[in-house]
Write a protein that holds these residues in place. Structure first.
Motif, PDB file in Angstrom:
ATOM      1  N   UNK A   1      40.628  -4.749 -31.150  1.00 50.32           N
ATOM      2  CA  UNK A   1      40.335  -5.666 -30.066  1.00 50.32           C
ATOM      3  C   UNK A   1      39.869  -4.913 -28.819  1.00 50.32           C
ATOM      4  N   UNK A   2      40.415  -3.684 -28.629  1.00 53.24           N
ATOM      5  CA  UNK A   2      39.991  -2.885 -27.483  1.00 53.24           C
ATOM      6  C   UNK A   2      38.510  -2.534 -27.613  1.00 53.24           C
ATOM      7  N   UNK A   3      38.081  -2.196 -28.850  1.00 55.12           N
ATOM      8  CA  UNK A   3      36.675  -1.902 -29.102  1.00 55.12           C
ATOM      9  C   UNK A   3      35.812  -3.130 -28.830  1.00 55.12           C
ATOM     10  N   UNK A   4      36.318  -4.307 -29.223  1.00 57.61           N
ATOM     11  CA  UNK A   4      35.584  -5.546 -28.970  1.00 57.61           C
ATOM     12  C   UNK A   4      35.328  -5.725 -27.485  1.00 57.61           C
ATOM     13  N   UNK A   5      36.364  -5.513 -26.649  1.00 60.26           N
ATOM     14  CA  UNK A   5      36.203  -5.689 -25.215  1.00 60.26           C
ATOM     15  C   UNK A   5      35.172  -4.722 -24.654  1.00 60.26           C
ATOM     16  N   UNK A   6      35.214  -3.467 -25.109  1.00 60.81           N
ATOM     17  CA  UNK A   6      34.234  -2.487 -24.636  1.00 60.81           C
ATOM     18  C   UNK A   6      32.820  -2.897 -25.017  1.00 60.81           C
ATOM     19  N   UNK A   7      32.655  -3.440 -26.245  1.00 63.06           N
ATOM     20  CA  UNK A   7      31.338  -3.897 -26.688  1.00 63.06           C
ATOM     21  C   UNK A   7      30.848  -5.067 -25.844  1.00 63.06           C
ATOM     22  N   UNK A   8      31.769  -5.979 -25.538  1.00 59.14           N
ATOM     23  CA  UNK A   8      31.402  -7.130 -24.701  1.00 59.14           C
ATOM     24  C   UNK A   8      30.971  -6.677 -23.321  1.00 59.14           C
ATOM     25  N   UNK A   9      31.722  -5.747 -22.743  1.00 61.20           N
ATOM     26  CA  UNK A   9      31.376  -5.253 -21.419  1.00 61.20           C
ATOM     27  C   UNK A   9      30.002  -4.601 -21.423  1.00 61.20           C
ATOM     28  N   UNK A  10      29.693  -3.830 -22.464  1.00 59.69           N
ATOM     29  CA  UNK A  10      28.403  -3.176 -22.561  1.00 59.69           C
ATOM     30  C   UNK A  10      27.290  -4.200 -22.686  1.00 59.69           C
TER      31      UNK A  10
ATOM     32  N   UNK B   1      43.099 -21.185 -16.622  1.00 57.93           N
ATOM     33  CA  UNK B   1      42.473 -19.923 -16.978  1.00 57.93           C
ATOM     34  C   UNK B   1      41.866 -19.995 -18.380  1.00 57.93           C
ATOM     35  N   UNK B   2      41.221 -18.927 -18.771  1.00 57.66           N
ATOM     36  CA  UNK B   2      40.548 -18.887 -20.067  1.00 57.66           C
ATOM     37  C   UNK B   2      41.496 -19.193 -21.222  1.00 57.66           C
ATOM     38  N   UNK B   3      42.692 -18.632 -21.194  1.00 59.31           N
ATOM     39  CA  UNK B   3      43.610 -18.730 -22.336  1.00 59.31           C
ATOM     40  C   UNK B   3      45.059 -18.616 -21.864  1.00 59.31           C
ATOM     41  N   UNK B   4      45.997 -18.822 -22.796  1.00 57.04           N
ATOM     42  CA  UNK B   4      47.426 -18.680 -22.451  1.00 57.04           C
ATOM     43  C   UNK B   4      47.871 -17.230 -22.480  1.00 57.04           C
ATOM     44  N   UNK B   5      47.085 -16.364 -23.127  1.00 59.55           N
ATOM     45  CA  UNK B   5      47.513 -14.973 -23.286  1.00 59.55           C
ATOM     46  C   UNK B   5      46.298 -14.090 -23.522  1.00 59.55           C
TER      47      UNK B   5
ATOM     48  N   UNK C   1      41.259 -12.579 -26.473  1.00 58.20           N
ATOM     49  CA  UNK C   1      40.482 -11.662 -27.307  1.00 58.20           C
ATOM     50  C   UNK C   1      39.926 -12.376 -28.543  1.00 58.20           C
ATOM     51  N   UNK C   2      40.724 -13.255 -29.132  1.00 57.37           N
ATOM     52  CA  UNK C   2      40.244 -14.017 -30.286  1.00 57.37           C
ATOM     53  C   UNK C   2      39.078 -14.925 -29.899  1.00 57.37           C
ATOM     54  N   UNK C   3      39.197 -15.565 -28.758  1.00 58.41           N
ATOM     55  CA  UNK C   3      38.140 -16.454 -28.282  1.00 58.41           C
ATOM     56  C   UNK C   3      36.854 -15.677 -28.000  1.00 58.41           C
ATOM     57  N   UNK C   4      36.993 -14.522 -27.365  1.00 56.84           N
ATOM     58  CA  UNK C   4      35.828 -13.694 -27.057  1.00 56.84           C
ATOM     59  C   UNK C   4      35.131 -13.216 -28.330  1.00 56.84           C
ATOM     60  N   UNK C   5      35.922 -12.843 -29.335  1.00 56.84           N
ATOM     61  CA  UNK C   5      35.340 -12.384 -30.600  1.00 56.84           C
ATOM     62  C   UNK C   5      34.527 -13.500 -31.259  1.00 56.84           C
TER      63      UNK C   5
ATOM     64  N   UNK D   1      38.031 -12.311 -19.122  1.00 61.26           N
ATOM     65  CA  UNK D   1      38.839 -11.413 -19.942  1.00 61.26           C
ATOM     66  C   UNK D   1      39.662 -10.484 -19.047  1.00 61.26           C
ATOM     67  N   UNK D   2      39.044 -10.007 -17.968  1.00 62.97           N
ATOM     68  CA  UNK D   2      39.775  -9.170 -17.019  1.00 62.97           C
ATOM     69  C   UNK D   2      40.894  -9.973 -16.348  1.00 62.97           C
ATOM     70  N   UNK D   3      40.606 -11.234 -16.005  1.00 69.68           N
ATOM     71  CA  UNK D   3      41.641 -12.101 -15.438  1.00 69.68           C
ATOM     72  C   UNK D   3      42.846 -12.178 -16.370  1.00 69.68           C
ATOM     73  N   UNK D   4      42.584 -12.360 -17.658  1.00 66.94           N
ATOM     74  CA  UNK D   4      43.686 -12.476 -18.612  1.00 66.94           C
ATOM     75  C   UNK D   4      44.466 -11.167 -18.728  1.00 66.94           C
TER      76      UNK D   4
END
Length: 376
Positions: free
Chosen positions: A1-10, A127-131, A136-140, A349-352
């Motif tokens: 999931x950490x890799x996913x976030x980095x990919x999204x940011x890029x 907010x975007x999500x409860x957690x 991360x699941x929603x972003x994926x 995602x940063x907010x969460x």
């Protein structure tokens, strides 16, 4: 999931380098076909009570509580023929291009799980999500199926916040930011008369992800991420209290979040114990400050020698003046969502992450080191 976030940011950083398209006339295309998912979030009155501007059309509403749907039908004048018990029935019958989620925060994930594979864009209420896990699941899913996943905040449409951003970033009127203070909340959802369907889940730690911390802490986290353009925090601290356990036995009704950045400190006071409704922001720079008292009223000091002055912010540009016009511009006309925009997925995602760190800090009584907790 950490890799996913980095990919999204890029990905979103690359998108941000493109020039945004000019706003298109609101009526140059048929209105955006929008489904409303849930009526239990009272922010839904915003879309139900919105005058016909020709940019969106509500083609279907999902709400199994027929009594609530009928009540709002009488209030807003929509036909009960638009109301369906399930998202599956509504999508099959009406084929919306986008949906707006006004259900519980916990159910945001299920909306994205259903809509994303079908290419239906989603806007959720803050907010975007409860957690962080749900986020991360929603972003994926949004990334995999190439849909827009936007988050709506009331403060996103404040002319005062937009002008504050312009004064700081474009005019450099107050110097570098050193302090950000946010005062958000109200006397309490029960005290201000929120309807039972709203209070039932808003005060549930599972369905809302928390109490005042989730409900109002997200505003400051969102605006901070926007103003700092995604600067990574050093640490997050948080103190919560349950001042009214007789009214809110399951969740905190008071939260103070402190976010430390290399050269900026942020304090977010999120509360169901204010004497009045408030969403206020104070920006202190190295030689000036900007106070946003509400959506229009501002106090600005650019230099101490010249002193402060009052200012009335103007409205936002047509087409970007409310969440639903914005949704139409993004989906129909390709309006660019830059990564740290207030509605953007990357921002939220940063907010969460901030909210997740704040919850842990409050539970443990210890400051959360960002790098140790998130690894980046």
């Amino acid at each position: 999931m950490r890799l996913l976030l980095l990919c999204l940011l890029l990905q979103f950083s690359i998108m941000a380098q493109t020039t945004n398209t000019a706003l298109e006339p609101l009526r140059s295309e048929p209105p955006l076909r929008v489904g409303v998912i849930g009526l239990v979030h009272t922010h839904v009155h915003w879309i139900l009570g919105r005058e016909d501007q020709g940019d969106i059309e509500i083609v279907g509403i999902v709400e199994p509580n027929r009594e609530l749907a009928a009540q709002y039908s009488l209030q807003h004048g929509y036909s009960m023929d638009l109301v369906y018990n399930t998202i599956e029935e509504m999508v099959a019958a009406k084929k919306p291009q986008a949906v707006t989620a006004f259900n519980t925060i916990y159910d945001h994930l299920s909306v994205v799980e259903y809509c994303a594979p079908r290419g239906i864009h989603v806007m959720v209420e803050k907010p975007l999500a409860v957690s962080w896990e749900h986020a991360q699941q929603m972003a994926a899913l949004a990334e995999k199926h190439n849909i827009h996943l936007l988050t709506n905040y009331e403060t996103s449409w404040y002319g005062s916040n937009e002008e504050a951003y312009d004064l700081y970033h474009k005019q450099q009127a107050i110097g570098d930011i050193r302090h950000l203070n946010f005062y958000t909340g109200h006397p309490g959802p029960i005290e201000i008369g929120c309807n039972p369907e709203f209070v039932e889940w808003l005060t549930d730690p599972v369905l809302n992800g928390g109490g005042a911390l989730t409900d109002f802490g997200c505003y400051g986290a969102n605006l901070t991420t926007w103003l700092t353009q995604g600067e990574v925090p050093l640490s997050v601290s948080c103190i919560t209290q349950q001042i009214k356990p007789d009214l809110y036995p399951k969740v905190e009704d008071e939260a103070t979040i402190i976010i430390a950045y290399p050269k900026t400190q942020v304090v977010i006071q999120a509360s169901w114990n204010w004497s009045h409704n408030r969403k206020e922001m104070e920006i202190y720079g190295t030689h000036g400050y900007i106070f946003c008292k509400n959506g229009t009223d501002m106090i600005i000091m650019e230099e101490e020698a010249k002193g402060p002055y009052d200012h009335q912010a103007g409205p936002l540009s047509p087409g970007l003046h409310d969440p639903f016009a914005y949704l139409s511009q993004v989906v129909q006309y390709g309006y660019t969502v830059n990564p740290w925009d207030v509605s953007a997925l990357t921002n939220n995602l940063r907010v969460m992450q901030i909210l997740e760190a704040a919850k842990v800090a409050a539970q443990t009584g210890k400051t959360v080191n960002w790098q140790e907790f998130f690894g980046s």
